[in-house]
Design a protein around this motif. Structure first.
Motif: not given
Length: 498
Positions: A46-50
């Motif tokens: 999720y952090q990478e996608l954001d």
């Protein structure tokens, strides 16, 4: 507050005050290390996608992409597509997905109408010097355009449906009806150019679940689909009816599946399984799911269920008056899921989107006329009859294609059937049926059985067994591909031969 199922049931206001980008950022902060999206070869947290979508959004704005401008995405069934979708929305633009299977003519229509200057391709992604940008970047606004979905064009030229951020949020606010939660692994089966994908992608990423993209080569063969389900531990998936029927034949003890969603066409002949099966009725113009019905028995046809709380439905007669319960009529829909209209088609928009003529609360000022014929059953569930386009006059009687199709299914082992009417040289409608079955069907015997359960004028003059139906870009049966028989103008010969 948890940004999962608990939020959906306790605080619906967030869906009507924010955009998806804003809520997704909070979800990413809550589940930073959890896998947000994965394909066969790659996954992103999720952090990478954001952070990657923050980076790309800045690139797009820096390159001159303006608010509500279209950005095409042509990166196939991979994680780059999800990065691209989020980035376009954060940039304040609207995305338009171009499926690699689209015929050239369809792509030309999309390019000519939308005039997109930027296309996100695999090459585009490869040429970027990627960075993770932690600082949240977002220019999305609730009343602005978010996505363009082109209709299948099964009865007319494809139309671009303009969906706003608020439509997306209203649609996914109903996901608690399915019990979606952060432990789910949702298989992204539908094309990203199909409205079902909008619901699938955004609802999954909002609750902190994992979106698993099935590759294109697996989508056409049930053995490859089920193998993928097992390997990836899929818990929720959507399948079109013809694929769902094939899934019924598989050993469900090998899956982790808890929920199967079916829809896009009339759903028939399914079987109760260890997992929950939900029949969905949806429309691009309402950003996805409209009604739901849980399938608990094997039937030749099923209701389409009850409305989402964000939708008010009206069943009206030919004069626009409300029908009585049990009476058939056209379904009109109102609520925050109703889209802006059709892109560059003011006449088509005016024809199907009207002011709500019935008493209504705030937010229900417009009505979408679906052209679907339905009725409200005694148990409170809606039953789908047929498209208004598929109602014919046969020998002076009104005939609904859906009613004939259900009758055919009831007196045979046929799995899929389409009934059409063709006009002969004398101006008479000739009813024809096309079907697929696992065994050879004696059509003369089938006609004899039909005459015992439906009026003579509803029995098709000719019936044709096919190996398979041709399907359009949205995986629906292509009714336009079903052509009139060459003997159409010789009624007796047609009836004798077929």
């Amino acid at each position: 507050m948890k940004w999962g199922l608990k939020m959906c049931s306790e605080d619906k206001n967030v869906f009507f005050e924010h955009t998806f980008c804003q809520i997704f950022h909070k979800t990413a902060m809550e589940y930073p290390d959890k896998i947000a999206v994965e394909s066969e070869s790659r996954s992103l947290s999720y952090q990478e996608l954001d952070e990657y979508s923050n980076f790309l959004a800045r690139i797009l704005v820096g390159s001159g992409v303006k608010r509500e401008e279209f950005v095409a995405i042509q990166t196939g069934r991979d994680v780059e597509t999800i990065i691209g979708i989020l980035a376009v929305l954060k940039a304040g633009a609207a995305y338009l997905y171009i499926d690699e299977s689209y015929p050239e003519a369809r792509r030309e229509i999309m390019q000519r109408e939308c005039q997109f200057k930027v296309t996100l391709t695999r090459e585009y992604f490869e040429n970027l010097a990627w960075e993770r940008r932690a600082k949240f970047f977002d220019r999305s606004k609730r009343e602005e355009l978010a996505v363009m979905i082109y209709t299948s064009g099964s009865t007319s030229a494809p139309k671009g449906v303009m969906l706003e951020h608020r439509n997306i949020m209203a649609s996914i606010s109903n996901m608690d009806r399915l019990g979606l939660n952060q432990n789910d692994k949702f298989c992204a089966f539908a094309s990203f150019g199909f409205v079902a994908s909008v619901y699938d992608v955004f609802s999954t990423l909002l609750v902190g679940a994992t979106l698993v993209i099935i590759p294109e080569y697996r989508r056409r063969k049930i053995d490859l689909i089920t193998q993928f389900y097992r390997e990836k531990g899929i818990t929720v998936t959507f399948l079109p009816p013809h694929m769902a029927m094939k899934l019924m034949q598989c050993d469900d003890s090998q899956f982790h599946l808890r929920l199967l969603l079916v829809g896009s066409e009339p759903v028939r002949n399914l079987q109760p399984k260890s997992y929950q099966i939900i029949n969905t009725y949806a429309a691009s113009e309402l950003c996805g799911v409209i009604t739901l019905y849980e399938i608990t028995s094997s039937e030749k046809s099923y209701p389409i269920g009850t409305f989402n709380p964000t939708i008010k439905g009206y069943i009206v007669d030919d004069k626009g008056n409300l029908t009585k319960p049990g009476e058939e009529g056209e379904l009109w829909l109102s609520g925050p899921q109703v889209c802006r209209g059709y892109y560059q088609r003011p006449e088509a928009t005016k024809a199907q989107f009207i002011e709500n003529p019935f008493p209504h609360p705030e937010g229900f000022e417009r009505v979408f006329q679906t052209r679907d014929i339905v009725c409200l059953a005694e148990d409170g569930n809606l039953r789908y009859i047929c498209r208004k386009d598929n109602m014919f006059k046969i020998r002076g009687f009104r005939v609904e294609s859906g009613a004939v199709e259900v009758a055919i299914l009831k007196c045979s082992s046929i799995k899929e059937v389409v009934v059409k009417a063709f006009e002969d040289n004398g101006g008479c409608n000739i009813l024809c049926a096309y079907f697929v079955a696992e065994e050879q069907i004696d059509v003369k015997e089938l006609k004899r059985k039909l005459k015992q359960i439906i009026p003579y004028y509803m029995v098709p003059t000719a019936m044709f067994q096919l190996e398979r139906f041709v399907r359009n870009v949205n995986n629906k049966i292509d009714r336009q591909a079903l052509k009139a028989p060459k003997e159409l103008n010789d009624y007796k010969l047609l009836e004798t031969l077929y």
